[in-house]
Write an enzyme that holds these catalytic residues in place. Sequence first.
Site, short mmCIF file in Angstrom:
data_model
loop_
_atom_site.label_atom_id
_atom_site.label_comp_id
_atom_site.label_asym_id
_atom_site.label_seq_id
_atom_site.Cartn_x
_atom_site.Cartn_y
_atom_site.Cartn_z
N ARG A 24 30.00 60.48 11.00
CA ARG A 24 29.05 61.44 11.58
C ARG A 24 29.49 62.89 11.38
O ARG A 24 28.65 63.78 11.26
CB ARG A 24 28.88 61.14 13.08
CG ARG A 24 27.77 61.97 13.75
CD ARG A 24 27.53 61.51 15.18
NE ARG A 24 26.35 62.11 15.79
CZ ARG A 24 26.38 62.98 16.80
NH1 ARG A 24 27.53 63.35 17.32
NH2 ARG A 24 25.25 63.45 17.30
N ILE B 31 20.72 66.85 15.39
CA ILE B 31 21.10 65.48 15.07
C ILE B 31 21.03 64.75 16.40
O ILE B 31 21.53 65.24 17.42
CB ILE B 31 22.52 65.41 14.45
CG1 ILE B 31 22.90 63.97 14.08
CG2 ILE B 31 23.58 66.01 15.36
CD1 ILE B 31 24.21 63.89 13.25
N SER B 32 20.39 63.59 16.45
CA SER B 32 20.24 62.87 17.71
C SER B 32 21.60 62.44 18.25
O SER B 32 22.56 62.25 17.51
CB SER B 32 19.37 61.62 17.52
OG SER B 32 18.08 61.97 17.11
N GLN B 33 21.64 62.28 19.58
CA GLN B 33 22.83 61.77 20.26
C GLN B 33 23.12 60.35 19.75
O GLN B 33 22.18 59.57 19.57
CB GLN B 33 22.49 61.75 21.75
CG GLN B 33 23.61 61.37 22.66
CD GLN B 33 23.12 61.30 24.11
OE1 GLN B 33 22.11 61.89 24.47
NE2 GLN B 33 23.87 60.59 24.91
#
Length: 213
Positions: free
Chosen positions: A37, A63-65
Amino acid sequence: MKDTAKHQGLRNQLAAVLEQKGITNKNVLEAIKKIPRHLFLNSGFEDYAYQDKAFPIGAGQTISQPYTVAFQSQLLEVKKDHKILEIGTGSGYQTAVLCAMGAKVYSVERQNELFKQTTVLLPKLGIRPKHLSFGDGYKGLPNHAPFDSIIVTAGAPMIPKPLMAQLKVGGRLVIPLGEEQQIMTLLIRKNETQFEKHEFGEFRFVPLLENKN
Ligand code: SAH
């Protein structure tokens, strides 16, 4: 930026955190352990990349959790070689997680800057989605339909009709619905005309906007 043993350790810890938060699907957890990530974020965020948080990625997007990525991925019930449509490529992290789970991913992004970035980044990391496109996800990808499942990674005011039409019978559409906050919603297509709806609590996404930018 490199991917080191330290990063791998942090990913293993992140997967453990997600498991504690209720993610049970082993393939999802394995994919979280696999995808670096930190390489999807600006280097300034490297130290934070394995916290369970959303971060800015440019063009006013996030960016999503990781929990959200894992939760949506779990709802999709991904099988190897499933053809999946993703609306909102963003950083490409969710795309990469689905690819790591063996899916054939078709992803659409409306911000040209982000589309260009992921087109370069993903192959560099050895990740090969079937198709990345710059366009308005409200329309889906009619030329590549139908899909085994569809994931929307931005908050939608309503379910776009074209997406329902592009879903196979038996297929799953995962979409956060709402304006300020969103309810994670799963539609399962029962037959040509009927969809079964399930709701999974509140999440917070950037908005799904129309047209390209
Ligand atoms: N899956 C991404 C999440 C990014 S945030 C990730 O893991 O990083 C949601 C993304 O949806 C943003 O990049 C935003 O530009 C994009 N988006 C918003 N409306 C869209 C639309 N109509 N079509 C395609 N993408 C859209």
